[in-house]
Design an enzyme around this catalytic site. Structure first.
Site, PDB file in Angstrom:
ATOM      1  N   GLY A  79       0.666  -1.193   0.027  1.00  0.00           N
ATOM      2  CA  GLY A  79       0.059   0.083  -0.086  1.00  0.00           C
ATOM      3  C   GLY A  79       0.767   1.109   0.017  1.00  0.00           C
ATOM      4  N   ASN A  80       0.422   2.529   0.468  1.00  0.00           N
ATOM      5  CA  ASN A  80       1.007   3.709   0.295  1.00  0.00           C
ATOM      6  C   ASN A  80       0.412   4.705   1.405  1.00  0.00           C
ATOM      7  OD1 ASN A  80      -0.895   5.583  -0.905  1.00  0.00           O
ATOM      8  ND2 ASN A  80      -0.543   3.931  -2.453  1.00  0.00           N
TER       9      ASN A  80
END
Ligand code: CTP
Length: 429
Positions: free
Chosen positions: A223-224
């Site tokens: 993810g980020n």
């Protein structure tokens, strides 16, 4: 100029509303203040009376010495019932700080003091700015009360996260800063032409927000850090300007605006499908989401076990570039805006390269090397680059202030002829 009614309930953050009142008056508004009896433990009425030049009402059984009008209005011949008259005369009613107790009473329709009675009879935009201890805010009762208010069309501002009043306490529950309160008030009265002429009326806007998650197995993902705040701020402002707004939200845990439609997605592939579906009908796309460039080639079923492994490699394959892929769908007149997150010196050349390679009308460049702006925080500073134009660096501001600048530019791109004649008009003045 707007007539702002400020309802103050008990909380240490009440001190911020003195500055809010000063800012609002400086911006040309008139302000009247009502307080709950408890709030006087935090800020006394004479402070507000000094700043506003009008009496503060606390007891709903006392007549208003000012006859229920705002400072710019003529006093009526008769003595009106203060709590009906004052709220009928205002353009917007802001409850700040709104304590857990006041929120509970307003959501239950109680009218046991001046502040709650005015909320019950309010037919104007009502804005509630909660401020309280983290546990009170997160309690099931407060969450449900806030949901009830939102369902009824009340604007409930999200409190900030950070240090709270008691020593060492950290969490969610901080009252938004005075300028943010004023921004919210001005957005709420956006129907009044001075603040935000419904300049996007009749137009459709598509905004992507948040960050995608690419599954490694059924539990983990790549993810980020994108929270979705910037994209949601743009969507809220566009809706206030009259646009029909759809947000493709990738894993965003922020409050939803009843005036906006949301499509929830998780992965880059889901985001791509949703953006492509809605892009066809849209007038402008603002692609604020952080989209994964790579995704695990073969996500595992279940949960990958650690036992028997020294380490592991995950093969990643490239995702599609959503913006580039839209070139085949794009109609003439559609405006497409991208974002570029870059560090330091590469910011401008890289943003320029992305603007060209993705065929964008504008790119919003964010410097991710500065930890005080960008991811997860409320402040932002951006550089706007339009095709063929000079880079522009508006002042640092809240995400809602930056959203407003971005939308001004989007409007100019959507209606080049109209904005040019408006600019010429203002030069003539
Ligand atoms: N974007 C996209 N599809 C992707 C990746 C990014 O449409 N698969 C969009 C983002 O939403 C953003 C813009 O492209 O508006 C730039 O994103 P960014 O991650 O900065 O650029 P990348 O194209 O991924 O380039 P790089 O990896 O070189 O930073």
């Amino acid at each position: 100029m707007a007539r702002i009614l400020l309802g103050v309930s008990g909380g240490i953050a009440a001190y911020k509303t003195l500055e809010f009142t000063r800012l609002a008056i400086k911006a040309g508004h008139v302000v009247r203040v009502v307080q709950t009896p408890d709030s006087e433990h935090f800020v006394g009425r004479s402070s507000y009376e000094g700043i506003t030049g009008a009496p503060v009402l606390i007891n709903q059984f006392e007549a208003d010495p000012a006859g229920g009008v705002f400072q710019d209005q003529e006093r009526p011949a008769h003595d009106p019932i203060a709590h009906l008259e004052l709220v009928a005369n205002c353009d917007v009613y802001l409850l700040a700080p709104a304590s857990a107790n006041t929120i509970a009473k307003v959501s239950a329709g109680m009218a046991d003091n001046m502040v709650t009675a005015l909320a019950l009879t309010c037919r104007k935009p009502l804005i509630v700015a909660p401020a309280m201890n983290n546990d009170m805010y997160l309690s099931a009762a407060t969450r449900e009360n806030i949901e009830t208010l939102r369902r009824r069309g009340v604007t409930v501002l999200d409190p900030g996260t950070g240090e709270l009043a008691s020593k060492g306490e950290y969490g969610v529950g901080r009252l938004p800063e005075p300028q943010e309160l004023l921004d919210a008030v001005e957005r709420a009265i956006a129907g009044g032409a001075e603040y935000a002429p419904r300049s996007l009326d009749g137009l459709k806007l598509l905004v992507s927000a948040g960050g995608t998650r690419e599954p490694i197995d059924e539990v983990r993902f790549v993810g980020n850090r994108s929270s979705g705040k910037m994209g949601f701020a743009i969507a809220d402002q566009a809706a206030a300007r009259g646009a029909e707004v759809t947000v493709v939200a990738a894993n965003v845990a922020l409050a939803r605006n009843p005036a906006v439609s949301y499509v929830n997605v998780s992965t880059a592939a889901e985001l791509e499908a949703a953006v492509r579906e809605h892009f066809i009908a849209t007038d402008a796309l603002i692609m604020a989401a952080a989209v994964a460039d790579f995704t695990p080639a073969a996500p595992s079923e279940g949960k990958i076990k650690k036992a028997g492994r020294e380490g592991m490699e995950i093969e990643l394959v490239a995702t599609n570039d959503v913006l580039k892929g839209l070139k085949d769908l794009r109609r003439e007149g559609q405006v497409v805006v991208g974002f570029a997150a870059e560090a330091g010196e590469a910011l401008l050349p890289e943003a320029q390269r992305k603007l060209e390679s993705k065929g964008l009308d504008m790119i919003v460049a964010n410097d991710i090397a500065d930890p005080t702006i960008g991811f997860e925080v409320d402040a932002n500073q951006v550089t706007l680059i339009t095709a063929g134009g000079e880079p522009e660096r508006p002042p640092r501001g809240t995400k809602s202030q930056i959203a407003s600048v971005i939308l001004d530019r989007v409007e100019a791109l959507l209606r080049p002829a109209a904005s040019q004649s408006a600019a010429e008009g203002s030069r003539r003045v």
